[in-house]
Every structure is written in structure tokens, then in C-alpha cells.
Design an enzyme around this catalytic site. Sequence first.
Site, PDB file in Angstrom:
ATOM      1  N   GLY A  46       0.820  -1.201   0.000  1.00 59.03           N
ATOM      2  CA  GLY A  46       0.000   0.000   0.000  1.00 59.03           C
ATOM      3  C   GLY A  46       0.853   1.249   0.000  1.00 59.03           C
ATOM      4  O   GLY A  46       2.032   1.206   0.386  1.00 59.03           O
ATOM      5  N   GLN A  51       3.046   9.940   1.239  1.00 54.40           N
ATOM      6  CA  GLN A  51       4.329   9.217   1.263  1.00 54.40           C
ATOM      7  C   GLN A  51       5.193   9.580   0.058  1.00 54.40           C
ATOM      8  O   GLN A  51       6.400   9.319   0.070  1.00 54.40           O
ATOM      9  CB  GLN A  51       4.095   7.702   1.289  1.00 54.40           C
ATOM     10  CG  GLN A  51       3.571   7.195   2.619  1.00 54.40           C
ATOM     11  CD  GLN A  51       3.466   5.682   2.629  1.00 54.40           C
ATOM     12  OE1 GLN A  51       2.484   5.132   2.157  1.00 54.40           O
ATOM     13  NE2 GLN A  51       4.479   5.007   3.132  1.00 54.40           N
ATOM     14  N   CYS A  93       6.062  -0.479   7.256  1.00 60.20           N
ATOM     15  CA  CYS A  93       5.699   0.661   6.409  1.00 60.20           C
ATOM     16  C   CYS A  93       6.887   1.038   5.535  1.00 60.20           C
ATOM     17  O   CYS A  93       8.024   1.053   6.009  1.00 60.20           O
ATOM     18  CB  CYS A  93       5.313   1.834   7.305  1.00 60.20           C
ATOM     19  SG  CYS A  93       4.893   3.320   6.401  1.00 60.20           S
ATOM     20  N   LEU A  94       6.613   1.375   4.277  1.00 59.22           N
ATOM     21  CA  LEU A  94       7.690   1.762   3.358  1.00 59.22           C
ATOM     22  C   LEU A  94       8.404   3.037   3.827  1.00 59.22           C
ATOM     23  O   LEU A  94       9.556   3.263   3.470  1.00 59.22           O
ATOM     24  CB  LEU A  94       7.137   1.984   1.946  1.00 59.22           C
ATOM     25  CG  LEU A  94       6.580   0.736   1.241  1.00 59.22           C
ATOM     26  CD1 LEU A  94       5.921   1.121  -0.074  1.00 59.22           C
ATOM     27  CD2 LEU A  94       7.680  -0.284   1.012  1.00 59.22           C
ATOM     28  N   HIS A 135      -4.126   1.203   7.811  1.00 55.93           N
ATOM     29  CA  HIS A 135      -2.770   1.762   7.769  1.00 55.93           C
ATOM     30  C   HIS A 135      -2.698   2.945   6.787  1.00 55.93           C
ATOM     31  O   HIS A 135      -2.167   4.012   7.125  1.00 55.93           O
ATOM     32  CB  HIS A 135      -1.796   0.649   7.359  1.00 55.93           C
ATOM     33  CG  HIS A 135      -0.370   1.062   7.278  1.00 55.93           C
ATOM     34  ND1 HIS A 135       0.583   0.633   8.184  1.00 55.93           N
ATOM     35  CD2 HIS A 135       0.294   1.863   6.401  1.00 55.93           C
ATOM     36  CE1 HIS A 135       1.757   1.157   7.852  1.00 55.93           C
ATOM     37  NE2 HIS A 135       1.609   1.900   6.779  1.00 55.93           N
ATOM     38  N   GLU A 136      -3.251   2.763   5.580  1.00 55.37           N
ATOM     39  CA  GLU A 136      -3.161   3.823   4.564  1.00 55.37           C
ATOM     40  C   GLU A 136      -4.042   5.022   4.921  1.00 55.37           C
ATOM     41  O   GLU A 136      -3.661   6.168   4.696  1.00 55.37           O
ATOM     42  CB  GLU A 136      -3.537   3.286   3.178  1.00 55.37           C
ATOM     43  CG  GLU A 136      -2.651   2.158   2.655  1.00 55.37           C
ATOM     44  CD  GLU A 136      -1.158   2.406   2.809  1.00 55.37           C
ATOM     45  OE1 GLU A 136      -0.717   3.565   2.719  1.00 55.37           O
ATOM     46  OE2 GLU A 136      -0.426   1.426   3.055  1.00 55.37           O
ATOM     47  N   HIS A 139      -2.280   7.075   7.327  1.00 55.95           N
ATOM     48  CA  HIS A 139      -1.287   7.919   6.629  1.00 55.95           C
ATOM     49  C   HIS A 139      -1.918   9.228   6.166  1.00 55.95           C
ATOM     50  O   HIS A 139      -1.365  10.310   6.354  1.00 55.95           O
ATOM     51  CB  HIS A 139      -0.747   7.213   5.381  1.00 55.95           C
ATOM     52  CG  HIS A 139       0.487   6.398   5.608  1.00 55.95           C
ATOM     53  ND1 HIS A 139       1.644   6.917   6.152  1.00 55.95           N
ATOM     54  CD2 HIS A 139       0.767   5.097   5.332  1.00 55.95           C
ATOM     55  CE1 HIS A 139       2.564   5.958   6.208  1.00 55.95           C
ATOM     56  NE2 HIS A 139       2.056   4.842   5.722  1.00 55.95           N
TER      57      HIS A 139
HETATM   58 NI    NI Z   1       2.848   2.954   5.513  1.00 59.61          NI
END
Ligand code: NI
Length: 169
Positions: A46, A51, A93-94, A135-136, A139
Site C-alpha cells: 500500500g 508518502q 511501512c515503506l 494503515h493507509e 497515513h
Molecule cells: Ni505505511
Amino acid sequence: MSVREIKKYPDKALREKTHRVTDCDAELDKLIDDMIETMYAAPGVGLAANQVGVSKQVAVIDVSVRDEKSLLIVLVNPEIVHFEGEVEAEEGCLSVPDYTTVLKRAMKVCVKGLDRNGKPVEIEAEGLLARALQHEIDHLNGILFVDRMGRIRKEFFKKRYAREKLLKK
Ligand code: NI
């Protein structure tokens, strides 16, 4: 399409509540295509627009990364309208590379939003998809998964992670 740079903790862009999308135009299309490519290139399950440094309520999700079948979901202005149950699972998380932690999330969620063409969509999800949606959407509200850890783990993370990342620079 192009792969964009993913902002890393503690970048300020990750802390901003993103703006609602008001026009589904060519610029939005380009952003979504780039986000999809960036997510698959990472690879991740995701990605939220902030991000990649864009303050818009846009998220892309594909929890099938390891399978052949693509389950790509594009969400504009998504909102969780129903939470159900509780479940613990490991999460990463990225934007916070090399760090995962076990986190409690709702087991099932119902999300309302728009697709990339501005058409209303409603998604009921459980398991990994429910977790990815939470999660997204976090964000897009400026919340990172590490914010949802207990106080002690959070302090430990801040000290250790910040120091390691600074040393690597
Ligand atoms: Ni993330």
C-alpha cells in the site's frame, strides 16, 4: 508512469493531514499511476499520496503482491465508516524501513470513498486488506503505525530508530 521517491520517517509530509480531492483530472490520474508503480517497485502492499510528498487523500493498495492475481484498489477520499473486532498482527511501512512491530487493529472495516474516476465505492474487508486500509487511511490523516504502539515501545523506537538512521546518513 514513473517511480517517485518515498518520504521516510521523520519527514514532515508524513505528519500532515492530506487535503480532500475535489477534481478527478489528468493530474490526479498521473499521481495515481505513479503511486501504483512506486508501490509495486518498492515492493509494498500500500501507499498513501503523502508518502510521495503530495497532500491529497489518495491511497493505492494491493495485498496480493506475492500472488499472480492483482487485487489493486485505488481509493480517493477514503473514510472508515465501520470498525469491528480486534486482531493483532505484524505491521511495517515503506516510510519506516527495516522496522516492524505487532499492532492491534480492527479485524473488519467498511470503507467508503471514490474510485479514480470519482465514482463512489464501498469496500468491506477483513484480514490483511482490512489492516492495509486502516494503515493507509491513517497515513492520509498524518498518523504512522509507530504512533499506535504502546508508550514504552514508542520511546524505544524513537531513540533507537532515529539514532540508527542518523548514523547511516
Ligand atoms: Ni505505511
